[in-house]
Scaffold this motif. Structure first.
Motif, PDB file in Angstrom:
ATOM      1  N   GLU A 140       0.813  -1.223   0.000  1.00 40.05           N
ATOM      2  CA  GLU A 140       0.000   0.000   0.000  1.00 40.05           C
ATOM      3  C   GLU A 140       0.845   1.271   0.000  1.00 40.05           C
ATOM      4  O   GLU A 140       0.300   2.376  -0.087  1.00 40.05           O
ATOM      5  CB  GLU A 140      -0.937  -0.020   1.222  1.00 40.05           C
ATOM      6  N   LEU A 142      -5.504   5.051  -1.930  1.00 41.24           N
ATOM      7  CA  LEU A 142      -5.234   4.678  -3.318  1.00 41.24           C
ATOM      8  C   LEU A 142      -5.487   5.893  -4.209  1.00 41.24           C
ATOM      9  O   LEU A 142      -6.638   6.306  -4.371  1.00 41.24           O
ATOM     10  CB  LEU A 142      -6.141   3.510  -3.737  1.00 41.24           C
ATOM     11  N   LEU A 175       2.536   0.551  -4.530  1.00 39.54           N
ATOM     12  CA  LEU A 175       1.211   0.300  -5.112  1.00 39.54           C
ATOM     13  C   LEU A 175       1.222  -0.867  -6.099  1.00 39.54           C
ATOM     14  O   LEU A 175       0.809  -0.751  -7.250  1.00 39.54           O
ATOM     15  CB  LEU A 175       0.632   1.576  -5.752  1.00 39.54           C
TER      16      LEU A 175
END
Lengths: 370, 175
Positions: free
Chosen positions: A153, A191, A158
């Motif tokens: 994360e 995100l 990512l």
């Protein structure tokens, strides 16, 4: 809290601490205990996650992708044929830059039908853009699952992370486990490209060569940056919780004339072989590779190397052996052992070292040196 | 390191016995691992499971070749499996049953775990439960303490009949 648990239950316990928003899974031996335990946590309300029992592994990963793209924290677990069945979606998860965490309990591929440990299942996914880590104890399975979420994360990464543990040898073995409260060790997930109905955007649309090429390069850049993120995460974990990990765990390696390189439970058992050899006067050491992707840069110069691959690339060779030949420019003794759960003891490993022939390959118990 | 190999048949709880034993050893402050060997398993097939107990962390995952102790939960497996294979010089054998005459040249002790389970009505799907009473016998042999044996049983099972069965095995095993 100090307790005793199987590798599978350790993974489930770590997942519980980080409360993924969505967990989608399909059972398969020897992974089933992970998703059963998680389902129990959800039923007993110890874990506040949306648990989706899907009809296949392909759907499990698809459900994780759908949830993840909204910015949700997601987890799934699989093994062997289950992993291969989700292969298309495994690629999609990395390409869409979704920080999904998946536990994969390493198991051989059929035919013949075999449910025991082998790394070839995960190695068939090694070029998908997922980070891959291999653990060797129940405690390490727990700790690494916690770290996997933070690494996946991280804004500089990512990318999805696959935590691998050896089928039965670790998944069903019981050892001590010290559970912990991670606190803010894993920050809330943000995100940047999450679906936002206020700002509509296209996802998975037709992408021409120039843009596609750029996306691939971005995956590789993140993969390279992940080395730093892994190091920082492992250091912070050690500072907070007192247990140290690294990309490759050294054992009596520093002054070793010959070193065994292996992954997972074989890498741990190799330490016992090292002690045996040291008692015989052989300056042996071992190096247990944890991270397969990104593959570590290892300084192996000045000593003989014996690589044990619990995997094989037909027509090429042992996959770790070949990776080391390419990256570390060494000529190892390549031992292929443990496929389909083949029994390999510390005595056998010591034998590989004693009888080593750098530059050649041995299929343990099947062929001579070739 | 103390290494134990448990012989049983699929469905008799040999794997759970290994886990209970490891848990009890752990509650004694030792390091312990339980590594069941999963074969092509089905109900009734002979199975083995392994327990290692040590004062140091245990780094071995391979099967036990030379056990210090062999536990036979189902004596009928002795007709198809050489349960004494690799037993260490001076190693011990614990058998569920009433006689030890099938064992030659090795000190074996026996206790009727099946009888104890039936008396306590510890029967699941027609099979007497052997994995909790055997812990009492192992405590009598000094592998684990009685306290830890009871703790381990209570951590995994809520039915107190399991503890009573272990106590009975502790009383009835003659060493």
């Amino acid at each position: 809290m100090l307790t005793i648990a199987t590798g599978n239950k350790a993974v489930a316990a770590a997942v519980k601490e980080l409360s993924p928003d969505v967990i989608a899974a399909y059972p398969i031996t020897p992974q089933t205990e992970i998703v059963e335990q998680i389902a129990e946590y959800v039923t007993s309300k110890e874990l506040d996650s949306r648990y989706i029992p899907v009809e296949s592994e392909h759907s499990a990963m698809a459900a994780c992708i759908g949830a993840s793209i909204t910015g949700a924290r997601t987890f799934t677990a699989t093994s062997s044929h289950g992993l291969l069945y989700m292969h298309e979606m495994v690629n999609w998860a990395a390409g869409a830059r979704l920080p999904i965490v998946m536990a994969n309990v390493n198991r051989a591929l059929g035919p013949g039908w075999n449910v025991w440990a082998e790394h070839t299942d995960a190695f068939q996914e090694r070029d998908t853009g997922w980070l891959q880590v291999y653990v060797s104890t129940v405690q390490e399975a727990y700790d690494t699952t916690l770290m996997a979420f933070r690494i996946a994360e991280h804004a500089d990464v990512l990318l999805p992370v696959m935590v691998n543990l050896d089928g039965f040898l670790l998944s069903h073995s019981m050892q001590s486990l010290d559970t912990l409260k991670p606190g803010d060790f894993v920050p809330p997930l943000h995100l940047p490209h999450a679906i936002d109905v206020a700002n509509p955007a296209g996802y998975g649309t037709l992408t021409g060569p120039e843009e596609h090429f750029k996306f691939r390069w971005e995956i590789e850049q993140s993969m390279r940056r992940s080395r730093k993120v892994i190091a920082e995460t492992e250091k912070d974990f050690a500072d907070r919780f007192g247990r140290s990990y690294s990309v490759a765990e050294e054992y009596r390696f520093e002054d070793a004339d010959v070193a065994v390189i292996a992954m997972g439970t074989l890498g741990k058992e190799a330490e016992v072989a090292v002690d045996l050899l040291r008692n015989e006067g052989v300056k042996a050491g071992s190096l247990r590779v944890r991270w397969l992707r990104p593959f570590p840069d290892l300084d192996l110069a000045g000593r003989d190397i014996v690589v044990i691959d619990r995997d094989y690339s037909f027509g090429s060779g042992g996959i770790i052996a070949h990776s080391l030949m390419a990256r570390s420019r060494i000529e190892p003794y390549s031992v292929i052992a443990g496929l389909g759960g083949q029994e390999v003891t510390y005595d056998d490993i010591a034998g590989f070292v004693r009888d080593r022939r750098p530059g050649s390959e041995l299929w343990f118990g099947v062929s001579g040196n070739v | 390191m103390y290494e134990i190999r448990i012989h049983s048949r699929g469905g008799q709880g040999g794997v759970t016995a290994a886990r209970l034993l490891a848990l009890a050893a752990f509650r004694d402050g030792k390091y312990a691992t339980a590594c069941p060997f999963y074969g092509a398993e089905r109900r009734g097939a002979p199975v083995v499971s392994y327990v290692r107990i040590d004062d140091q962390p245990i780094r071995i995952y391979s099967q036990i070749r030379n056990p210090d102790l062999v536990v036979v939960l189902d004596p009928s497996v002795m007709e198809v499996v050489d349960v004494l294979h690799g037993l260490k010089q001076g190693g011990k054998v614990l058998i569920n049953g009433t006689d030890t005459e099938k064992i030659h040249g090795v000190a074996a002790c026996a206790v009727d775990l099946t009888g104890i389970a039936l008396r306590e009505k510890l029967v699941v799907a027609g099979s007497p439960i052997l994995n909790t009473p055997v812990l009492g016998a192992l405590a009598k042999m000094g592998i684990i303490t009685v306290d830890s044996a009871k703790k381990a049983i209570r951590e995994m099972f809520s039915d107190e009949r399991n503890v009573r069965a272990a106590e009975a095995a502790f009383r009835e095993l003659v060493i």
